[in-house]
Scaffold this motif. Structure first.
Motif, PDB file in Angstrom:
ATOM      1  N   ASN A 180      -3.579  -3.479  14.921  1.00 14.95           N
ATOM      2  CA  ASN A 180      -3.198  -4.495  15.069  1.00 14.95           C
ATOM      3  C   ASN A 180      -2.122  -5.289  15.507  1.00 14.95           C
ATOM      4  O   ASN A 180      -1.721  -5.081  16.686  1.00 14.95           O
ATOM      5  N   VAL A 192      -3.475 -18.849   9.889  1.00 14.20           N
ATOM      6  CA  VAL A 192      -3.394 -17.836   9.440  1.00 14.20           C
ATOM      7  C   VAL A 192      -1.843 -17.457  10.105  1.00 14.20           C
ATOM      8  O   VAL A 192      -1.047 -17.325   9.165  1.00 14.20           O
ATOM      9  N   GLU A 208       0.324  -7.326  14.851  1.00 22.57           N
ATOM     10  CA  GLU A 208       1.708  -7.110  15.092  1.00 22.57           C
ATOM     11  C   GLU A 208       2.344  -5.791  15.909  1.00 22.57           C
ATOM     12  O   GLU A 208       3.862  -5.659  16.402  1.00 22.57           O
ATOM     13  N   TYR A 253      -2.983 -15.060  20.641  1.00 11.99           N
ATOM     14  CA  TYR A 253      -1.758 -14.983  19.777  1.00 11.99           C
ATOM     15  C   TYR A 253      -0.410 -14.593  20.603  1.00 11.99           C
ATOM     16  O   TYR A 253       0.513 -14.769  19.580  1.00 11.99           O
ATOM     17  N   ASP A 293      -9.390 -10.397  12.396  1.00 13.80           N
ATOM     18  CA  ASP A 293      -9.388 -11.757  11.905  1.00 13.80           C
ATOM     19  C   ASP A 293      -8.138 -12.083  10.910  1.00 13.80           C
ATOM     20  O   ASP A 293      -7.018 -12.123  11.663  1.00 13.80           O
ATOM     21  N   ASP A 294      -8.529 -12.311   9.671  1.00 14.50           N
ATOM     22  CA  ASP A 294      -7.291 -12.923   8.903  1.00 14.50           C
ATOM     23  C   ASP A 294      -6.062 -12.312   8.728  1.00 14.50           C
ATOM     24  O   ASP A 294      -5.220 -12.327   8.524  1.00 14.50           O
ATOM     25  N   ASN A 295      -5.897 -10.651   8.971  1.00 19.65           N
ATOM     26  CA  ASN A 295      -5.048 -10.185   8.494  1.00 19.65           C
ATOM     27  C   ASN A 295      -4.324  -9.278   9.774  1.00 19.65           C
ATOM     28  O   ASN A 295      -3.400  -8.522  10.201  1.00 19.65           O
ATOM     29  N   LEU A 296      -4.804  -9.545  10.980  1.00 22.58           N
ATOM     30  CA  LEU A 296      -4.783 -10.188  12.662  1.00 22.58           C
ATOM     31  C   LEU A 296      -4.380  -8.164  13.424  1.00 22.58           C
ATOM     32  O   LEU A 296      -4.137  -7.269  14.091  1.00 22.58           O
ATOM     33  N   ASN A 297      -5.813  -8.029  12.641  1.00 22.75           N
ATOM     34  CA  ASN A 297      -6.500  -6.543  12.687  1.00 22.75           C
ATOM     35  C   ASN A 297      -7.416  -6.739  13.603  1.00 22.75           C
ATOM     36  O   ASN A 297      -8.171  -7.686  13.794  1.00 22.75           O
ATOM     37  N   LYS A 319     -10.178  -6.874  16.589  1.00 19.25           N
ATOM     38  CA  LYS A 319     -11.803  -6.041  17.017  1.00 19.25           C
ATOM     39  C   LYS A 319     -12.072  -5.359  17.687  1.00 19.25           C
ATOM     40  O   LYS A 319     -11.383  -5.564  18.825  1.00 19.25           O
ATOM     41  N   ARG A 363      -8.947 -20.824  12.684  1.00 24.89           N
ATOM     42  CA  ARG A 363      -9.181 -19.504  11.699  1.00 24.89           C
ATOM     43  C   ARG A 363      -7.617 -19.441  12.211  1.00 24.89           C
ATOM     44  O   ARG A 363      -6.664 -18.695  11.265  1.00 24.89           O
TER      45      ARG A 363
END
Length: 365
Positions: free
Chosen positions: A202, A127, A204, A150, A169-173, A175, A123
């Motif tokens: 996040n 991304v 980023e 990452y 997650d897929d938006n790089l938030n 968890k 996954r």
């Protein structure tokens, strides 16, 4: 003693011999393959150490890893030759926290030696739109390795004194991480700070934090018997909002072991020098962690002058004045910390008459 016997009798000695590069890698791999079904979780550690050792020795036999990992020779060659980044993350093993290790290598296809991590790695690969392989030294039971992985992919090895944890997650938030404080203990044992969901929302944000040359941070000083904790927290947040890109208070206090609200009772006679010394020490600690303090002062003006004299013109600071429920930037030394030492050029003269006395004064502006 043969390699197979050493592997059966003392696996730790076998792994240590791998780390010290005292084993013949070809024979070591043959022993691991023959004894694979009895290695359980130790297999991942041995695979990891063999890869690290093979790369250190500039081993050029791709069939070695092909046998060990069950992959084709092209992927094996990439694992041996392509650039790699090592990373670590805390895990809970048998109710104890410890550090796990991984190495990520950009490859033509995505691969990992731990099947339970494969779905998360696949996954993340989608991304970031690139293929890579990850070899772990232990089994993985959750996705908390994703944030440090990452970071390793995007900017390489973390040089600072931090370890990261958290799923993505897929938006790089980021968890929340299970048993964060238990995992934190494993990091503190080696003098590292654990950072994750509690400090960042996040991934980023994390990259910006790690690549930033300096941080702007609010620093509120208060000498008063009348200001309670709620007032100080409110004032601090109000000051922080005036600073573009200010680092979060909770994050900076954790990484620097400083207090960004310096609160003390009203200054008493005889404590002037002591408080100046204490404040200088606190501000110096902020600066030494790569931050530029944005300072507002509640207290006697004479003490503020004393702090300014102690700081001198060596480090960049920004000073604020509070008036009419608002903070105003009055001195900014970020670009040139010595600007206040230079004489201001005379621009004009103003004549002011005070009617009540009739006296005339000349002032500079």
């Amino acid at each position: 003693m043969s390699f197979s016997s050493l592997l059966r009798i003392d696996r730790n000695a076998f792994i240590n011999a791998l780390k010290e590069s005292t084993l013949n890698l070809d024979e070591a791999v043959e022993s691991v393959i023959a004894f694979r079904d009895h290695l359980a979780n130790d297999l991942f550690n041995i695979q990891y150490e063999i890869l690290i050792t093979a790369r250190k020795q500039n081993h050029q036999k791709p069939e070695l890893l092909s046998k060990l990992l069950g992959i084709d020779s092209n992927l094996s060659r990439e694992l041996l030759q392509n650039d790699s980044v090592e990373f670590c993350f805390p895990v809970i093993r048998n109710d104890r926290s410890e550090l796990a290790h991984g190495v990520v290598i950009k490859t033509s296809e995505t691969f990992t030696n731990v099947n339970s991590a494969k779905q998360h790695i696949d996954r993340l690969s989608k991304v970031v739109r690139q293929c890579f392989s990850v070899i772990f030294n232990t089994s993985v039971v959750d996705n908390s390795f994703m944030l440090p992985l990452y970071i390793a992919l995007m900017i390489g090895e973390v040089k600072q004194n931090y370890i990261f944890t958290g799923g993505l997650d897929d938006n790089l938030n980021i968890k929340p991480c299970k048993k964060f404080h238990e995992k934190e203990r494993a990091c503190l044992k080696i003098g590292k700070k654990l950072l994750g969901y509690e400090q960042f929302s996040n991934a980023e944000e994390v990259l910006r934090f790690l690549t930033c040359q300096s941080y702007d941070v609010a620093f509120l000083i208060c000498f008063s018997d009348k200001r309670d904790k709620d007032y100080l927290n409110y004032s601090y947040e109000k000051l922080a909002k005036k600073i573009d890109g200010a680092i979060k208070r909770e994050l900076f206090e954790k990484i620097s072991d400083t207090r960004l609200i310096y609160a003390a009772p009203s200054l008493k006679k005889g404590y002037f020098d002591q408080q100046i010394h204490a404040l200088y020490k606190e501000i110096n600690k902020i600066v030494s962690h790569g931050a530029i303090p944005h300072i507002s002062f509640i207290g006697p003006a004479s003490l503020a002058m004393g702090i300014g004299m102690a700081l001198g013109a060596h480090d960049p600071v920004v000073l604020y004045h509070y008036q009419n429920n608002e903070y105003y930037r009055v001195i900014d030394l970020r670009k040139d910390s010595r600007i206040i030492k230079r004489p201001k050029q005379l621009t004009c003269l103003k004549k002011i008459t005070f009617e009540e006395t009739g006296k005339v004064k000349i002032v500079l502006s």
